[in-house]
Write an enzyme that holds these catalytic residues in place. Structure first.
Site, mmCIF file in Angstrom:
data_model
loop_
_atom_site.group_PDB
_atom_site.id
_atom_site.type_symbol
_atom_site.label_atom_id
_atom_site.label_comp_id
_atom_site.label_asym_id
_atom_site.label_seq_id
_atom_site.Cartn_x
_atom_site.Cartn_y
_atom_site.Cartn_z
ATOM 1 N N LYS A 21 38.298 53.663 46.643
ATOM 2 C CA LYS A 21 36.865 53.713 46.274
ATOM 3 C C LYS A 21 36.634 53.077 44.899
ATOM 4 O O LYS A 21 35.700 52.305 44.716
ATOM 5 C CB LYS A 21 36.357 55.165 46.242
ATOM 6 C CG LYS A 21 36.461 55.895 47.576
ATOM 7 C CD LYS A 21 35.773 57.244 47.530
ATOM 8 C CE LYS A 21 36.413 58.256 46.587
ATOM 9 N NZ LYS A 21 37.733 58.753 47.019
ATOM 10 N N ARG A 96 31.027 65.526 47.424
ATOM 11 C CA ARG A 96 32.314 65.931 47.986
ATOM 12 C C ARG A 96 32.208 67.235 48.765
ATOM 13 O O ARG A 96 33.210 67.711 49.296
ATOM 14 C CB ARG A 96 33.312 66.140 46.856
ATOM 15 C CG ARG A 96 34.308 65.002 46.668
ATOM 16 C CD ARG A 96 35.123 65.359 45.450
ATOM 17 N NE ARG A 96 36.421 64.810 45.376
ATOM 18 C CZ ARG A 96 36.748 63.783 44.593
ATOM 19 N NH1 ARG A 96 35.849 63.142 43.917
ATOM 20 N NH2 ARG A 96 38.001 63.402 44.502
ATOM 21 N N ARG A 176 45.049 68.061 47.277
ATOM 22 C CA ARG A 176 43.790 67.299 47.258
ATOM 23 C C ARG A 176 43.415 66.875 48.680
ATOM 24 O O ARG A 176 42.234 66.867 49.047
ATOM 25 C CB ARG A 176 43.927 66.067 46.347
ATOM 26 C CG ARG A 176 43.986 66.447 44.867
ATOM 27 C CD ARG A 176 44.530 65.328 44.010
ATOM 28 N NE ARG A 176 43.615 64.230 43.815
ATOM 29 C CZ ARG A 176 43.985 63.031 43.360
ATOM 30 N NH1 ARG A 176 45.257 62.762 43.079
ATOM 31 N NH2 ARG A 176 43.092 62.093 43.184
HETATM 32 P P1 AMP Z 1 38.872 61.642 41.551
HETATM 33 O O1 AMP Z 1 39.207 60.828 40.345
HETATM 34 O O2 AMP Z 1 37.609 61.210 42.241
HETATM 35 O O3 AMP Z 1 40.033 61.799 42.505
HETATM 36 O O4 AMP Z 1 38.532 63.117 41.005
HETATM 37 C C1 AMP Z 1 39.496 63.866 40.285
HETATM 38 C C2 AMP Z 1 39.142 65.345 40.328
HETATM 39 O O5 AMP Z 1 37.860 65.555 39.707
HETATM 40 C C3 AMP Z 1 38.986 65.946 41.720
HETATM 41 O O6 AMP Z 1 40.240 66.310 42.296
HETATM 42 C C4 AMP Z 1 38.113 67.167 41.407
HETATM 43 O O7 AMP Z 1 38.866 68.204 40.790
HETATM 44 C C5 AMP Z 1 37.160 66.605 40.368
HETATM 45 N N1 AMP Z 1 35.943 66.031 40.994
HETATM 46 C C6 AMP Z 1 35.550 64.736 40.992
HETATM 47 N N2 AMP Z 1 34.398 64.586 41.678
HETATM 48 C C7 AMP Z 1 34.043 65.820 42.115
HETATM 49 C C8 AMP Z 1 32.980 66.336 42.901
HETATM 50 N N3 AMP Z 1 32.018 65.538 43.378
HETATM 51 N N4 AMP Z 1 32.963 67.671 43.161
HETATM 52 C C9 AMP Z 1 33.904 68.494 42.673
HETATM 53 N N5 AMP Z 1 34.966 68.081 41.949
HETATM 54 C C10 AMP Z 1 35.044 66.768 41.668
#
Ligand code: AMP
Length: 222
Positions: A21, A96, A176
């Site tokens: 993404k 999410r 995750r």
């Molecule tokens: P990412 O870099 O998108 O993989 O996000 C890293 C972490 O940030 C995720 O594993 C969640 O703990 C948190 N996070 C990011 N976006 C969201 C979201 N929309 N809702 C809840 N937690 C989020």
């Protein structure tokens, strides 16, 4: 392309962690002058600054769980309000949960929404994320399997020792993925009957994925 008043589209990029993404979002920014909001990057910056939101999010993020919906809701509401008139954006990592998707419906204020779901299977995700490294000095990103540095674990650009995100270790990656299945897959169900919902096969080369993603955005955002 110069943004016009019709360009206030919100592009939602859905897909499991490691589906590409972020890579696709960067290219969309260049091609369509959209603003990129990665909720993971925003939260990591809050953690780095030690803000109240960051302090609340740190341990949750390191365990692979989701930060509460209300925290994300306020972040995204603020970012959408910051956009200048007619400016479109990409939401990378939001929504999410189904509650977040419903909240986005309340705050998007009639802006058109395009949802692109980049699909990748679990084993590919584990390989991509466990191989991911970043340079803490200049921010360059590597993957020890797909785009390794010339000297093991060191940045080609500045020589600094590469690091791994805490949540890119295999046990956290599996968590995750479990969280994705349980909480984010239903978001696909929320959107999948919409005329502006699309799926792209994320196992293809990034350039091929981008051809498809770019074509969707180019067609729908006009
Ligand atoms: P990412 O870099 O998108 O993989 O996000 C890293 C972490 O940030 C995720 O594993 C969640 O703990 C948190 N996070 C990011 N976006 C969201 C979201 N929309 N809702 C809840 N937690 C989020």
């Amino acid at each position: 392309m110069v943004p016009t008043d019709e360009d206030s589209t919100i592009v939602v990029l859905l897909g499991p962690p490691g589906s590409g993404k972020g890579t696709q979002a960067k290219r969309l920014v260049d091609e369509f002058q959209l603003v990129h909001y990665s909720t993971g990057d925003i939260l990591r910056e809050e953690v780095r600054r030690g803000s109240p939101v960051g302090q609340r999010a740190k341990a949750i993020m390191e365990s692979g769980e989701l930060v509460p919906d209300d925290v994300l809701g306020e972040i995204v509401r603020g970012r959408l309000a910051d956009l200048s008139n007619g400016q479109g954006c990409i939401l990378d990592g939001y929504p999410r949960t189904v509650a977040q998707a419903r909240f986005l419906e309340q705050i998007r204020d009639g802006r058109p929404l395009i949802v692109i779901n980049i699909t990748v299977d679990d084993e590919q995700v584990v390989k991509r994320l466990s191989g991911r490294r970043f340079c803490p000095n200049c921010g360059n990103i590597y993957n020890i399997y797909f785009s390794p540095p010339k000297r093991a674990e060191h940045c080609d650009r500045c020589g600094a020792e590469l690091q791994r995100r805490k949540d890119d270790h295999e046990d956290v990656i599996r968590e995750r993925l479990r969280v994705y299945d349980e909480q984010t897959r239903p978001v696909v169900g929320f959107y999948q009957d919409w005329p502006t919902y699309f799926e792209v096969d994320g196992h293809q080369e990034p350039a091929v994925v981008f051809d498809e993603v770019g074509r969707i955005v180019g067609t729908c955002a006009r």
